[in-house]
Structures are given as structure tokens and as C-alpha cells.
Scaffold this motif. Structure first.
Motif, short mmCIF file in Angstrom:
data_model
loop_
_atom_site.label_atom_id
_atom_site.label_comp_id
_atom_site.label_asym_id
_atom_site.label_seq_id
_atom_site.Cartn_x
_atom_site.Cartn_y
_atom_site.Cartn_z
N CYS A 73 0.83 -1.21 0.00
CA CYS A 73 0.00 0.00 0.00
C CYS A 73 0.86 1.26 0.00
CB CYS A 73 -0.97 0.00 1.17
SG CYS A 73 -0.22 -0.15 2.80
N TRP A 74 2.05 1.21 0.62
CA TRP A 74 2.95 2.36 0.58
C TRP A 74 3.50 2.55 -0.82
CZ3 TRP A 74 7.83 4.01 -0.62
CH2 TRP A 74 8.24 5.22 -0.05
N SER A 75 3.88 1.45 -1.47
CA SER A 75 4.38 1.54 -2.84
C SER A 75 3.31 2.08 -3.79
CB SER A 75 4.85 0.16 -3.32
OG SER A 75 5.96 -0.28 -2.57
N PHE A 76 2.06 1.67 -3.55
CA PHE A 76 0.95 2.17 -4.37
C PHE A 76 0.84 3.69 -4.23
CE2 PHE A 76 -3.56 3.33 -4.83
CZ PHE A 76 -3.83 2.83 -6.09
N GLY A 77 0.91 4.18 -2.98
CA GLY A 77 0.84 5.62 -2.75
C GLY A 77 2.02 6.35 -3.34
N TYR A 78 3.20 5.74 -3.26
CA TYR A 78 4.41 6.35 -3.82
C TYR A 78 4.26 6.51 -5.33
CZ TYR A 78 9.31 6.87 -5.16
OH TYR A 78 10.49 7.31 -5.70
N VAL A 79 3.79 5.45 -5.99
CA VAL A 79 3.59 5.50 -7.45
C VAL A 79 2.57 6.58 -7.80
CG1 VAL A 79 2.66 4.21 -9.41
CG2 VAL A 79 4.28 3.11 -7.84
N ARG A 80 1.47 6.61 -7.06
CA ARG A 80 0.42 7.62 -7.33
C ARG A 80 0.98 9.03 -7.24
NH1 ARG A 80 -2.17 10.79 -4.19
NH2 ARG A 80 -1.63 9.72 -2.24
N MET A 81 1.72 9.32 -6.18
CA MET A 81 2.25 10.67 -6.00
C MET A 81 3.33 11.00 -7.03
SD MET A 81 2.35 11.26 -1.86
CE MET A 81 2.82 9.61 -1.36
N GLN A 82 4.10 10.01 -7.43
CA GLN A 82 5.16 10.27 -8.40
C GLN A 82 4.57 10.67 -9.75
OE1 GLN A 82 8.12 9.99 -6.85
NE2 GLN A 82 9.06 11.03 -8.56
N TYR A 83 3.39 10.13 -10.08
CA TYR A 83 2.72 10.51 -11.32
C TYR A 83 1.81 11.73 -11.15
CZ TYR A 83 4.16 6.19 -13.68
OH TYR A 83 4.89 5.19 -14.27
N GLY A 84 1.71 12.23 -9.94
CA GLY A 84 0.86 13.39 -9.71
C GLY A 84 -0.62 13.07 -9.78
N ILE A 85 -0.99 11.83 -9.48
CA ILE A 85 -2.40 11.43 -9.51
C ILE A 85 -3.07 11.86 -8.20
CG2 ILE A 85 -3.99 9.47 -9.64
CD1 ILE A 85 -1.79 7.98 -11.21
N THR A 86 -4.23 12.46 -8.31
CA THR A 86 -4.95 12.96 -7.14
C THR A 86 -5.34 11.81 -6.21
OG1 THR A 86 -5.84 14.77 -8.46
CG2 THR A 86 -6.93 14.31 -6.37
N GLY A 87 -5.23 12.07 -4.91
CA GLY A 87 -5.60 11.07 -3.92
C GLY A 87 -5.03 11.43 -2.56
N ILE A 88 -5.35 10.63 -1.56
CA ILE A 88 -4.82 10.85 -0.21
C ILE A 88 -4.27 9.54 0.34
CG2 ILE A 88 -6.39 12.77 0.30
CD1 ILE A 88 -8.10 10.83 1.90
N CYS A 89 -3.40 9.66 1.33
CA CYS A 89 -2.76 8.46 1.89
C CYS A 89 -3.78 7.53 2.55
CB CYS A 89 -1.71 8.88 2.91
SG CYS A 89 -0.26 9.65 2.16
N GLN A 146 8.99 13.49 -1.25
CA GLN A 146 7.69 13.72 -1.88
C GLN A 146 6.89 14.70 -1.01
OE1 GLN A 146 6.07 9.65 -2.43
NE2 GLN A 146 6.36 9.95 -4.62
N PRO A 147 7.06 16.01 -1.23
CA PRO A 147 6.38 17.01 -0.39
C PRO A 147 4.87 16.85 -0.33
CG PRO A 147 8.06 18.04 -1.74
CD PRO A 147 7.93 16.63 -2.24
N GLN A 148 4.29 16.19 -1.34
CA GLN A 148 2.84 16.01 -1.34
C GLN A 148 2.39 14.91 -0.39
OE1 GLN A 148 5.07 15.20 -3.65
NE2 GLN A 148 4.18 14.06 -5.37
N ALA A 149 3.34 14.15 0.18
CA ALA A 149 2.99 13.13 1.17
C ALA A 149 2.36 13.80 2.38
CB ALA A 149 4.22 12.34 1.58
N ASP A 150 1.21 13.29 2.83
CA ASP A 150 0.43 14.02 3.84
C ASP A 150 0.14 13.23 5.11
OD1 ASP A 150 -1.35 12.18 2.87
OD2 ASP A 150 -2.81 13.63 2.13
N SER A 151 0.86 12.14 5.35
CA SER A 151 0.55 11.36 6.54
C SER A 151 1.78 10.66 7.09
CB SER A 151 -0.54 10.32 6.24
OG SER A 151 -0.78 9.52 7.37
N CYS A 152 2.31 11.18 8.21
CA CYS A 152 3.45 10.51 8.84
C CYS A 152 3.01 9.19 9.47
CB CYS A 152 4.09 11.42 9.87
SG CYS A 152 3.03 11.87 11.24
N CYS A 153 1.75 9.09 9.88
CA CYS A 153 1.25 7.82 10.45
C CYS A 153 1.26 6.73 9.40
CB CYS A 153 -0.17 8.02 10.98
SG CYS A 153 -0.28 9.10 12.41
N PHE A 154 0.88 7.06 8.19
CA PHE A 154 0.90 6.11 7.09
C PHE A 154 2.33 5.61 6.86
CE2 PHE A 154 1.06 5.34 2.39
CZ PHE A 154 0.17 4.27 2.36
#
Length: 205
Positions: free
Chosen positions: A49-65, A137-145
């Protein structure tokens, strides 16, 4: 872009099989396609799930952690299949063309850390790792995640790959050095990421 539950073209059978039966490997491959990181390191250090979020943010795809975590827990097969397909179709992001390029040097020595930095890393390595991820990745929004979904030892290799830092033995260095000298390796990664936050800005330099 493909839908999470989609199973028709342009999705191929191997992606469905990997996503369903070998979820961690699928996630590791998807992340490797994005930043040229080592699949074995990804497999050992980052939850799917972390890798999924990393890929999403790297492509600039909208979403949240929070979504990344819930989708990864409730339907790991679909999320990993989607990550595999997206990375195959999109290729490496333009802001990451020099990731893993093996062209830069570390700006800090391995043992260049203060007592305070060493104490913080010993007491709360997950917090240090979350700080590193936020720099990368400055767009990362959750240290808990970050805290629950990645192994802090993986951040040394992630920083090295993100800045294209030179190494002759990438897999060996990224896996063994954080094990042998965990505190110093994590502090080195943190200082490097603080000196040049958001390495995608350096990609074309």
C-alpha cells in the motif's frame, strides 16, 4: 488511466496474476519501474500500500494516503494490478528521469551526525523516515501512514536512488549498510534529503 477493478484492455493477464497471487512482488516491480529502485529492496522494506501511494504521488495522480491504505488493505489485488498497469503504460515520470542515474556523490559522510541526531534516530526511527519521505515527496500528507507501512531501513536506498548517487553495488549497499550501521545510514539519508528537498527538481540539472 485504468480503473481499479478493470480487467479488460489494456490490462494483460500477467498483471492480473501478479496482482492476485504475488501482491508484494507486483508492488515492488511497479515501484521499481517508477524510480529504478531495486525490486528486492522494495520487497523487503515497503508494504504494497505504501508503494501504491508512492507511485500515485510520483505521477501526480490525485488522492490521499488514507485511500491508499484502505484500498491496499481491502483490495490489495486490485491496487497492485492497477499500479503495475499504470507504470507500464505511463513509463518513468518526466520528473524522475535521473532517478537511479548513478551520477552524483553524497554530500555528507556516513558518520557525519551529532549526538542529538543519533538519539532521535535510535528512539524514533519511524519519525526520521517519515521526515525523509516528506522531503522526497512534499505532497505526502501522513506521517502515520509512513510509520506503519514502511521499514525505515529502506529510506537509505530510497534517498540514494532518488538523487542518483553513485554506488558500485546498489543492492548490497542499500540492504546491508542500513543493517550494519542503521543509525548513521538513516541520518545520512535525512541530511541529504534536507539539503535538496524534492529531488524531482534536480532531474534535469
Amino acid at each position: 488511466s485504468t480503473r481499479m477493478a478493470q480487467h479488460s484492455d489494456p490490462i494483460i493477464c500477467s498483471e492480473i496474476c501478479l496482482g492476485c497471487f504475488l501482491c508484494p512482488i507486483a508492488a515492488a516491480i511497479a515501484k521499481s519501474r517508477v524510480d529504478r529502485s531495486n525490486c528486492c529492496v522494495n520487497l523487503m522494506c515497503f508494504m504494497p500500500c505504501w508503494s501504491f501511494g508512492y507511485v500515485r504521488m510520483q505521477y501526480g495522480i490525485t488522492g490521499i494516503c488514507g485511500d491508499d491504505c484502505c484500498y491496499g488493505v481491502l483490495c490489495p489485488c486490485c491496487t497492485n494490478r492497477q499500479a503495475l498497469t499504470e507504470t507500464r503504460l505511463r513509463g518513468q515520470p518526466q520528473n524522475a528521469v535521473n532517478y537511479g542515474s548513478n551520477t552524483r556523490e553524497w554530500n555528507y559522510s556516513l558518520f557525519d551526525c551529532t549526538c542529538c541526531e543519533m538519539c532521535r534516530t535510535c528512539i524514533c526511527p519511524c519519525c526520521v523516515a517519515a521526515d525523509i519521505h516528506e522531503n522526497l515527496q512534499p505532497q505526502a500528507d501522513s506521517c502515520c501512514f509512513d510509520t506503519f507501512c514502511m521499514n525505515p531501513m529502506g529510506m537509505y536506498g530510497q534517498v540514494r536512488v532518488s538523487y542518483g548517487i553513485i554506488t558500485d553495488f546498489p543492492c548490497l549497499e542499500d540492504t546491508c549498510l542500513p543493517v550494519v550501521c542503521f543509525v548513521c545510514a538513516l541520518n545520512r539519508a535525512k541530511k541529504q534529503s534536507e539539503k535538496y528537498p524534492n529531488p524531482s527538481r534536480l532531474s534535469n540539472k
